[in-house]
Design a protein around this motif. Structure first.
Motif, PDB file in Angstrom:
ATOM      1  N   LEU A 358       0.831  -1.202   0.000  1.00  0.00           N
ATOM      2  CA  LEU A 358       0.000   0.000   0.000  1.00  0.00           C
ATOM      3  C   LEU A 358       0.869   1.257   0.000  1.00  0.00           C
ATOM      4  N   ARG A 359       1.970   1.235   0.715  1.00  0.00           N
ATOM      5  CA  ARG A 359       2.884   2.377   0.667  1.00  0.00           C
ATOM      6  C   ARG A 359       3.507   2.501  -0.718  1.00  0.00           C
ATOM      7  N   GLY A 360       3.781   1.357  -1.328  1.00  0.00           N
ATOM      8  CA  GLY A 360       4.316   1.383  -2.682  1.00  0.00           C
ATOM      9  C   GLY A 360       3.336   1.981  -3.659  1.00  0.00           C
ATOM     10  N   MET A 361       2.049   1.658  -3.504  1.00  0.00           N
ATOM     11  CA  MET A 361       1.038   2.250  -4.382  1.00  0.00           C
ATOM     12  C   MET A 361       0.945   3.756  -4.165  1.00  0.00           C
ATOM     13  N   GLN A 362       1.086   4.209  -2.954  1.00  0.00           N
ATOM     14  CA  GLN A 362       1.089   5.651  -2.713  1.00  0.00           C
ATOM     15  C   GLN A 362       2.249   6.319  -3.442  1.00  0.00           C
ATOM     16  N   ARG A 363       3.401   5.665  -3.438  1.00  0.00           N
ATOM     17  CA  ARG A 363       4.545   6.229  -4.167  1.00  0.00           C
ATOM     18  C   ARG A 363       4.277   6.252  -5.672  1.00  0.00           C
ATOM     19  N   LEU A 364       3.635   5.199  -6.173  1.00  0.00           N
ATOM     20  CA  LEU A 364       3.285   5.188  -7.597  1.00  0.00           C
ATOM     21  C   LEU A 364       2.316   6.317  -7.925  1.00  0.00           C
ATOM     22  N   HIS A 365       1.383   6.600  -7.037  1.00  0.00           N
ATOM     23  CA  HIS A 365       0.458   7.703  -7.276  1.00  0.00           C
ATOM     24  C   HIS A 365       1.169   9.054  -7.266  1.00  0.00           C
ATOM     25  N   MET A 366       2.184   9.192  -6.444  1.00  0.00           N
ATOM     26  CA  MET A 366       2.956  10.431  -6.472  1.00  0.00           C
ATOM     27  C   MET A 366       3.693  10.567  -7.803  1.00  0.00           C
ATOM     28  N   GLN A 367       4.215   9.465  -8.328  1.00  0.00           N
ATOM     29  CA  GLN A 367       4.856   9.500  -9.642  1.00  0.00           C
ATOM     30  C   GLN A 367       3.843   9.855 -10.721  1.00  0.00           C
ATOM     31  N   LEU A 368       2.642   9.268 -10.613  1.00  0.00           N
ATOM     32  CA  LEU A 368       1.584   9.564 -11.578  1.00  0.00           C
ATOM     33  C   LEU A 368       1.193  11.041 -11.494  1.00  0.00           C
ATOM     34  N   LYS A 369       1.092  11.549 -10.282  1.00  0.00           N
ATOM     35  CA  LYS A 369       0.754  12.963 -10.089  1.00  0.00           C
ATOM     36  C   LYS A 369       1.799  13.861 -10.733  1.00  0.00           C
ATOM     37  N   ASP A 370       3.094  13.549 -10.539  1.00  0.00           N
ATOM     38  CA  ASP A 370       4.157  14.358 -11.135  1.00  0.00           C
ATOM     39  C   ASP A 370       4.085  14.328 -12.665  1.00  0.00           C
ATOM     40  N   ALA A 371       3.813  13.136 -13.224  1.00  0.00           N
ATOM     41  CA  ALA A 371       3.712  13.014 -14.683  1.00  0.00           C
ATOM     42  C   ALA A 371       2.520  13.805 -15.208  1.00  0.00           C
ATOM     43  N   MET A 372       1.393  13.745 -14.500  1.00  0.00           N
ATOM     44  CA  MET A 372       0.194  14.480 -14.922  1.00  0.00           C
ATOM     45  C   MET A 372       0.397  15.987 -14.817  1.00  0.00           C
ATOM     46  N   LYS A 373       1.116  16.418 -13.782  1.00  0.00           N
ATOM     47  CA  LYS A 373       1.396  17.845 -13.623  1.00  0.00           C
ATOM     48  C   LYS A 373       2.266  18.353 -14.769  1.00  0.00           C
ATOM     49  N   ALA A 374       3.300  17.584 -15.118  1.00  0.00           N
ATOM     50  CA  ALA A 374       4.165  17.980 -16.235  1.00  0.00           C
ATOM     51  C   ALA A 374       3.381  17.988 -17.547  1.00  0.00           C
ATOM     52  N   GLU A 375       2.513  16.998 -17.722  1.00  0.00           N
ATOM     53  CA  GLU A 375       1.685  16.928 -18.919  1.00  0.00           C
ATOM     54  C   GLU A 375       0.775  18.145 -19.022  1.00  0.00           C
ATOM     55  N   LEU A 376       0.127  18.502 -17.915  1.00  0.00           N
ATOM     56  CA  LEU A 376      -0.798  19.636 -17.912  1.00  0.00           C
ATOM     57  C   LEU A 376      -0.071  20.933 -18.210  1.00  0.00           C
TER      58      LEU A 376
END
Length: 390
Positions: A358-376
C-alpha cells in the motif's frame, strides 16, 4: 492540406468516431479540412469505460465549447477525489484552476455523441455502421484512401490525403499498415464494470488493497460507474461459473469491504461488463499517408483511468501537427506523444503488476501525479485557444 473537387476525395479519412476520432475530426473540420469519419458501431452506442476525465481533458473540452453542453446534459461536477489505501483514506479537493472548477465523468454515449455532433457542425461527414475493409495505395506504396463497407450496400472506395486510425486497441488500420509495436507492457488487469444507483456521491473514489483495486465514479442520470480489478490470471479464475454481479461484489470486497457493503445495498442498473485484460502497447503511429490516434496507437491498462484524457490530448496534438503541414508533422506528433506518455505508461504498468504494498502504491500515485502535472503544464503552453463552433 489540398482540397480537391472530387466528391469521393477527402483531406482526411478517420476510422473510428469515438472520443479520439471524433475530436480529431472536429478539430480538422473547424480548420477547414474536408473530413470523413466512419465507425462500424451505430450512432449513440455506448462503450466500456471508467469515464473519469483528468484536468487537462476537461480544460480541452472547455476550450472546444463542449464542457457546458456536457454539464447541461446532466454530467455532475466532481469536486473531490479520495484515495483509499486499505483502512486509510486521503481526500483531495479539486480546486479551481485553468478556468474550470471541477472534473467530470460523462457517459461515453454522451461524450462521444457530443464530439460527433461538434464534428458535424464543423462540416465533417460522419457515417456510422461503416467498416474499413482495405486500403488504397499509389505506385509508391503510400496510403491514398480506403475501401469501406456499409452495413447495407456494396463496398466502395474513397481517396484521402491522410487516413487516420482511431479504431481502438485492436485497430483494423494498424493491422492493414502492419504498424510495429514499439513497446508492449507485461502486466494487465482483469476488470468488471457496472452502473449503480444509490451510492453516495463523494466524487471520484479509488480503492486499493493487496492485489486488488476498485473505483466509484459519479456519472450521468445519478449513477456511479463502479469497477473492480485484480491481476488478469486471478480474474479469469474468479469469473468461472460466477454470476457477474456476484463477481463484482467479491472483487470489490477485496479492494474495500465498505465499498462492497454499499454495492450490496445499491441497485445495479445495467448488466456488468467483463474485461479480461490486455497488455499495454505503444505502436508506430505514422507512415506514408496514415496515422494512429487514441488506443489504436497507445493503450495502457485501465487501472490509472487515464485513457480518455490521453485520447483527447493526442487528438489535438495530431490535428495541430497535420494542419501545420510541416514535412515531418506526423513524426513530430508521434515523438511528442511518446515523450508525454512515457512516465504515465510505465507507472500504469507498475500499478497493473499488483506487485506493490500500500505504501508502494502511494509512491506510484505520487509518480503519476508528477507526470500528470508535467503533462498539464505542457498542454497549457502548447494548446493555444481555438475557435469554437457556433
Amino acid at each position: 492540406m489540398t482540397h480537391l473537387s472530387n466528391a469521393a476525395h477527402y483531406d482526411a479519412l478517420i476510422v473510428g468516431a469515438r472520443c479520439a476520432g471524433a475530436a480529431t475530426a472536429m478539430l480538422l473540420a473547424r480548420a477547414g479540412a474536408k473530413v470523413l469519419v466512419v465507425d462500424r458501431d451505430p450512432a449513440g452506442s455506448d462503450t466500456m469505460s471508467t469515464h473519469a476525465l483528468m484536468r487537462g481533458a476537461v480544460e480541452q473540452l472547455d476550450r472546444w465549447g463542449l464542457l457546458d453542453r456536457l454539464i447541461v446534459a446532466g454530467t455532475p461536477r466532481v469536486g473531490w477525489t479520495t484515495f483509499h489505501y486499505g483502512p486509510e483514506s486521503y481526500p483531495v479537493e479539486i480546486r479551481p484552476s485553468g478556468g474550470i472548477d471541477g472534473l467530470i465523468a460523462p457517459r461515453r454515449s454522451l461524450l462521444d455523441g457530443e464530439l460527433v455532433t461538434a464534428a458535424r457542425a464543423a462540416g465533417a461527414e460522419v457515417r456510422h455502421r461503416t467498416s474499413l475493409v482495405g486500403l488504397v495505395h499509389d505506385a509508391t506504396g503510400r496510403v491514398r484512401g480506403a475501401r469501406l463497407s456499409p452495413a447495407r450496400g456494396s463496398e466502395y472506395e474513397i481517396t484521402a490525403d491522410l487516413v487516420i486510425g482511431a479504431d481502438g486497441r485492436r485497430s483494423t488500420l494498424a493491422r492493414h499498415v502492419k504498424a510495429r509495436t514499439l513497446i508492449e507492457t507485461p502486466n494487465r488487469s482483469g476488470c468488471v464494470y457496472a452502473y449503480f444507483d444509490g451510492i453516495r456521491d463523494r466524487g471520484y473514489q479509488w480503492f486499493y488493497d493487496t492485489r486488488a483495486t476498485a473505483g466509484a465514479i459519479p456519472t450521468n442520470a445519478g449513477l456511479h460507474c463502479v469497477f473492480a480489478a485484480v491481476p488478469d490470471g486471478v480474474f479469469r479464475a474468479a469469473r468461472r461459473g460466477v454470476d457477474p454481479k456476484a463477481l463484482l461484489l467479491t472483487l470489490a470486497g477485496k479492494a474495500n469491504a465498505e465499498l462492497a457493503r454499499e454495492l450490496a445495498e445499491a441497485k445495479m442498473r445495467e448488466r456488468p461488463i467483463l474485461f479480461s485484460g490486455a497488455n499495454g502497447h505503444l505502436r508506430q503511429s505514422h507512415g506514408p499517408g496514415w496515422a494512429l490516434v487514441g488506443d489504436a496507437g497507445y493503450f495502457k491498462d485501465p487501472v490509472s483511468a487515464h485513457g480518455i484524457s490521453d485520447a483527447l490530448r493526442d487528438a489535438e496534438i495530431l490535428s495541430r501537427e497535420v494542419l501545420g503541414a510541416e514535412p515531418d508533422a506526423l513524426a513530430t506528433y508521434q515523438a511528442t506523444r511518446d515523450a508525454l506518455s512515457h512516465d504515465l505508461f510505465r507507472t500504469t504498468d507498475r500499478m497493473a503488476s499488483y506487485d506493490w504494498s500500500l505504501r508502494g502504491m502511494q509512491r506510484l500515485h505520487m509518480q503519476l501525479k508528477d507526470a500528470m502535472k508535467a503533462e498539464l503544464t505542457w498542454m497549457r503552453e502548447y494548446f493555444e485557444p481555438v475557435a469554437t463552433a457556433a
